[in-house]
Design an enzyme around this catalytic site. Structure first.
Site, mmCIF file in Angstrom:
data_model
loop_
_atom_site.group_PDB
_atom_site.id
_atom_site.type_symbol
_atom_site.label_atom_id
_atom_site.label_comp_id
_atom_site.label_asym_id
_atom_site.label_seq_id
_atom_site.Cartn_x
_atom_site.Cartn_y
_atom_site.Cartn_z
ATOM 1 N N ASP A 17 23.605 -21.812 36.232
ATOM 2 C CA ASP A 17 23.205 -20.425 36.451
ATOM 3 C C ASP A 17 21.693 -20.395 36.605
ATOM 4 O O ASP A 17 20.984 -21.227 36.014
ATOM 5 C CB ASP A 17 23.632 -19.552 35.253
ATOM 6 C CG ASP A 17 25.127 -19.236 35.298
ATOM 7 O OD1 ASP A 17 25.801 -19.668 36.256
ATOM 8 O OD2 ASP A 17 25.616 -18.568 34.366
ATOM 9 N N ASP A 51 19.615 -18.315 35.444
ATOM 10 C CA ASP A 51 18.868 -17.733 34.329
ATOM 11 C C ASP A 51 18.925 -18.571 33.052
ATOM 12 O O ASP A 51 18.587 -18.092 31.970
ATOM 13 C CB ASP A 51 19.381 -16.303 34.043
ATOM 14 C CG ASP A 51 20.894 -16.247 33.901
ATOM 15 O OD1 ASP A 51 21.531 -17.309 33.749
ATOM 16 O OD2 ASP A 51 21.454 -15.134 33.951
ATOM 17 N N TRP A 67 32.839 -10.740 37.790
ATOM 18 C CA TRP A 67 32.428 -11.478 36.596
ATOM 19 C C TRP A 67 33.616 -11.967 35.755
ATOM 20 O O TRP A 67 34.568 -11.231 35.530
ATOM 21 C CB TRP A 67 31.515 -10.587 35.739
ATOM 22 C CG TRP A 67 31.068 -11.293 34.493
ATOM 23 C CD1 TRP A 67 29.974 -12.081 34.354
ATOM 24 C CD2 TRP A 67 31.744 -11.295 33.237
ATOM 25 N NE1 TRP A 67 29.928 -12.594 33.090
ATOM 26 C CE2 TRP A 67 31.006 -12.124 32.369
ATOM 27 C CE3 TRP A 67 32.919 -10.702 32.759
ATOM 28 C CZ2 TRP A 67 31.382 -12.364 31.055
ATOM 29 C CZ3 TRP A 67 33.293 -10.940 31.445
ATOM 30 C CH2 TRP A 67 32.515 -11.761 30.599
ATOM 31 N N GLU A 88 36.163 -17.580 35.603
ATOM 32 C CA GLU A 88 36.167 -18.785 36.465
ATOM 33 C C GLU A 88 35.802 -20.035 35.674
ATOM 34 O O GLU A 88 36.346 -21.114 35.915
ATOM 35 C CB GLU A 88 35.235 -18.590 37.680
ATOM 36 C CG GLU A 88 33.756 -18.842 37.484
ATOM 37 C CD GLU A 88 33.061 -17.871 36.540
ATOM 38 O OE1 GLU A 88 33.628 -16.822 36.224
ATOM 39 O OE2 GLU A 88 31.944 -18.190 36.094
ATOM 40 N N ASP A 89 34.916 -19.890 34.670
ATOM 41 C CA ASP A 89 34.551 -21.059 33.848
ATOM 42 C C ASP A 89 35.716 -21.478 32.949
ATOM 43 O O ASP A 89 35.915 -22.673 32.687
ATOM 44 C CB ASP A 89 33.271 -20.792 33.034
ATOM 45 C CG ASP A 89 33.292 -19.443 32.327
ATOM 46 O OD1 ASP A 89 34.248 -18.664 32.511
ATOM 47 O OD2 ASP A 89 32.342 -19.164 31.571
ATOM 48 N N HIS A 140 18.885 -9.939 31.253
ATOM 49 C CA HIS A 140 18.981 -9.111 32.465
ATOM 50 C C HIS A 140 20.153 -8.145 32.343
ATOM 51 O O HIS A 140 21.050 -8.334 31.498
ATOM 52 C CB HIS A 140 19.178 -9.997 33.701
ATOM 53 C CG HIS A 140 20.446 -10.801 33.645
ATOM 54 N ND1 HIS A 140 21.641 -10.364 34.152
ATOM 55 C CD2 HIS A 140 20.698 -12.026 33.111
ATOM 56 C CE1 HIS A 140 22.573 -11.281 33.940
ATOM 57 N NE2 HIS A 140 22.032 -12.296 33.302
ATOM 58 N N ARG A 183 23.546 -6.217 34.086
ATOM 59 C CA ARG A 183 24.617 -6.680 34.980
ATOM 60 C C ARG A 183 24.229 -6.378 36.434
ATOM 61 O O ARG A 183 23.700 -5.311 36.739
ATOM 62 C CB ARG A 183 25.926 -5.963 34.639
ATOM 63 C CG ARG A 183 27.115 -6.523 35.380
ATOM 64 C CD ARG A 183 28.398 -5.834 34.956
ATOM 65 N NE ARG A 183 28.744 -6.107 33.551
ATOM 66 C CZ ARG A 183 29.263 -7.238 33.123
ATOM 67 N NH1 ARG A 183 29.483 -8.231 33.971
ATOM 68 N NH2 ARG A 183 29.564 -7.408 31.853
HETATM 69 N N1 UDH Z 1 24.312 -14.452 40.064
HETATM 70 C C1 UDH Z 1 23.335 -14.053 40.984
HETATM 71 N N2 UDH Z 1 23.354 -12.799 41.477
HETATM 72 C C2 UDH Z 1 24.284 -11.904 41.113
HETATM 73 C C3 UDH Z 1 25.263 -12.290 40.193
HETATM 74 C C4 UDH Z 1 25.244 -13.546 39.660
HETATM 75 O O1 UDH Z 1 22.469 -14.848 41.343
HETATM 76 O O2 UDH Z 1 24.240 -10.763 41.618
HETATM 77 C C5 UDH Z 1 24.369 -15.855 39.618
HETATM 78 C C6 UDH Z 1 23.225 -16.255 38.737
HETATM 79 O O3 UDH Z 1 22.973 -17.625 38.916
HETATM 80 C C7 UDH Z 1 23.756 -15.968 37.372
HETATM 81 C C8 UDH Z 1 25.183 -16.470 37.515
HETATM 82 O O4 UDH Z 1 25.522 -16.104 38.843
HETATM 83 O O5 UDH Z 1 23.041 -16.639 36.390
HETATM 84 C C9 UDH Z 1 26.154 -15.907 36.508
HETATM 85 O O6 UDH Z 1 26.299 -14.509 36.678
HETATM 86 P P1 UDH Z 1 25.955 -13.402 35.570
HETATM 87 O O7 UDH Z 1 24.495 -13.373 35.364
HETATM 88 O O8 UDH Z 1 26.574 -12.122 35.964
HETATM 89 O O9 UDH Z 1 26.587 -13.869 34.281
HETATM 90 P P2 UDH Z 1 25.953 -13.683 32.936
HETATM 91 O O10 UDH Z 1 27.019 -14.147 32.017
HETATM 92 O O11 UDH Z 1 25.700 -12.092 32.765
HETATM 93 O O12 UDH Z 1 24.619 -14.314 32.877
HETATM 94 C C10 UDH Z 1 26.765 -11.207 32.699
HETATM 95 C C11 UDH Z 1 26.245 -9.778 32.629
HETATM 96 C C12 UDH Z 1 25.534 -9.509 31.392
HETATM 97 C C13 UDH Z 1 25.240 -8.062 31.237
HETATM 98 C C14 UDH Z 1 24.436 -7.849 30.011
HETATM 99 C C15 UDH Z 1 24.047 -6.427 29.840
HETATM 100 N N3 UDH Z 1 23.148 -6.277 28.731
HETATM 101 C C1 NGS Z 2 34.287 -14.986 28.255
HETATM 102 C C2 NGS Z 2 34.529 -15.029 29.748
HETATM 103 C C3 NGS Z 2 33.747 -16.151 30.368
HETATM 104 C C4 NGS Z 2 32.275 -15.968 30.037
HETATM 105 C C5 NGS Z 2 32.104 -15.904 28.535
HETATM 106 C C6 NGS Z 2 30.679 -15.660 28.134
HETATM 107 O O1 NGS Z 2 34.963 -13.925 27.698
HETATM 108 O O2 NGS Z 2 33.956 -16.137 31.750
HETATM 109 O O3 NGS Z 2 32.892 -14.854 28.025
HETATM 110 O O4 NGS Z 2 30.231 -14.559 28.796
HETATM 111 N N1 NGS Z 2 35.960 -15.188 29.977
HETATM 112 C C7 NGS Z 2 36.755 -14.171 30.293
HETATM 113 O O5 NGS Z 2 36.360 -13.041 30.461
HETATM 114 C C8 NGS Z 2 38.196 -14.479 30.479
HETATM 115 S S1 NGS Z 2 28.762 -14.040 28.631
HETATM 116 O O6 NGS Z 2 28.616 -13.559 27.289
HETATM 117 O O7 NGS Z 2 27.879 -15.165 28.889
HETATM 118 O O8 NGS Z 2 28.543 -12.998 29.626
HETATM 119 O O9 NGS Z 2 31.518 -17.024 30.550
#
Ligand code: UDH
Ligand code: NGS
Length: 353
Positions: free
Chosen positions: A202, A204, A264, A267-268, A297, A299
């Site tokens: 990712d 970030d 979101w 997939e992992d 960041h 969503r």
């Molecule tokens: N990513 C992008 N652009 C996007 C979406 C995702 O570049 O519009 C990439 C980026 O590399 C990111 C990765 O995909 O680090 C994973 O996506 P994510 O940032 O949506 O997943 P993460 O678990 O955050 O980091 C989930 C949303 C958290 C919201 C928190 C609100 N306080």
């Molecule tokens: C789980 C998600 C994963 C995700 C993890 C951490 O619940 O894809 O949280 O998310 N699985 C499902 O939703 C089935 S996080 O807190 O980093 O946004 O990677």
């Protein structure tokens, strides 16, 4: 007193002029001897006293082992270099990572002069143990990418990897598809170089310790095991998100990653299911070495939680052999070679209605 007749006769036989002649002859003889010796050392004396026998022997060894046989291609004249030591002696351990500083990519480029166009690097003095493609799923996260490049380039160089950075940018504004972008990164990186390891990160997430090596292991590797946002531990045992590394064989064995997770989440977990379904296990660093920091960041637009994710995870074993790199379709819209990374803008196709 009787005088020595011999002495007497020689002294008597050497008048002043003859003595001068003998002396001149002697000097001439000495000069001639000196010149011959000098000429010998300058042009003919290679195997003589002053050559360095040890160096000569090493040269000989390298030459003889590199000697092309009748069936071999003639090798280049560059001497062979040894494998890089494992672990790298350049590692420093824990790192201070902060996101309050401002990062200028031109400055990052200047401070990493050995990184080549497209974000490629390989150690000069030794042969890297692995050729690693780093693949980043991406859309509109330029600020995060700057930090990633600023921190990761020096770390990866200290890890003495032969590496390349690939930012896979999803074109358009449709729903984001992280895993499909990673599959595309795998396919495209392989077209460019003979990579044998693929690190999926990712944009970030930054490691807080350079002993967390961004390479592949005998089992698929999970690297982001100790994130600040989870209190420096795994959120659950099966967690495989954030940063992971699979070698070519491991990736092919699981048919790559799923293409059908739009939005979101999940997939992992699907990737985790694939790995265990094929009889592999997860390798991880310890919780100290595996510490990492996430750039906070909100969503992103078009990356809302996927309502179908639980149903999809439940069927990984049935779908994985069809859905993956074997069924992958996409179009590369644009390839950009920047000094610190390669950016591929890709059309991943529309999400299902
Ligand atoms: N990513 C992008 N652009 C996007 C979406 C995702 O570049 O519009 C990439 C980026 O590399 C990111 C990765 O995909 O680090 C994973 O996506 P994510 O940032 O949506 O997943 P993460 O678990 O955050 O980091 C989930 C949303 C958290 C919201 C928190 C609100 N306080
Ligand atoms: C789980 C998600 C994963 C995700 C993890 C951490 O619940 O894809 O949280 O998310 N699985 C499902 O939703 C089935 S996080 O807190 O980093 O946004 O990677």
């Amino acid at each position: 007193m009787m005088k020595d007749p011999l002495l007497q006769s020689s002294a008597a036989a050497l008048p002043g002029a003859s003595l001068q002649k003998v002396c001149k002859l002697l000097v001439l003889f000495c000069a001639l001897h000196l010149s011959v010796t000098l000429l010998y050392f300058m042009f003919g004396g290679e195997s003589s006293y002053y050559t360095e026998p040890q160096q000569n022997q090493i040269h000989h060894k390298v030459n003889s082992s590199n000697e092309p046989s009748a069936t071999q291609e003639p090798s280049s004249s560059a001497p062979a270099i040894g494998d890089c030591p494992d672990p790298s002696p350049l590692l420093v351990g824990p790192l201070r990572i902060e996101f309050s500083i401002s990062v200028d990519l031109e400055q990052v480029r200047r401070t990493n002069p050995n990184v080549m166009e497209g974000g490629r690097y390989k150690p000069k003095d030794c042969k890297a143990l692995q050729k690693v493609a780093l693949i980043i799923p991406f859309r509109q996260r330029d600020e995060h990418l700057k930090y990633w490049l600023y921190y990761l380039h020096p770390i990866l160089q200290r890890q003495q990897l032969d590496y390349g950075i690939y930012v896979i940018n999803q074109d358009g504004n449709a729903t984001f598809n992280r895993a499909k972008l990673l599959n595309i990164g795998y396919m495209e990186a392989l077209k460019e170089y003979d990579y044998n390891c693929f690190v999926f990160s990712d944009v970030d997430l930054i490691p807080m310790d350079d002993r967390n090596i961004y390479k592949c292991y005998s089992q698929p590797r999970h690297l982001a095991v100790s994130m600040d946002k989870f209190g420096f531990r795994l959120p659950y045992n099966q967690y495989f998100g954030g940063v992971s590394a699979l070698n070519k064989e491991q990736f092919e064995k699981i048919n790559g990653f799923p293409n059908n997770y739009w939005g979101w989440g999940g997939e992992d977990d699907d990737i985790y299911n694939r790995i265990t379904a094929k009889g592999m296990s997860i390798s991880r660093p310890d919780a100290v070495t595996g510490k990492c920091k996430m750039i906070r960041h909100e969503r992103d637009a078009k990356n809302d939680p996927n309502p179908k994710r639980f149903e999809l995870i439940g069927r990984t074993r049935q779908t994985m052999d069809q859905d993956g790199i074997k069924s992958l379709t996409y179009k590369v819209i644009k390839t950009e070679k920047f000094p610190l990374y390669t950016k591929l803008t890709v059309d991943v196709g529309p999400p299902p209605r």
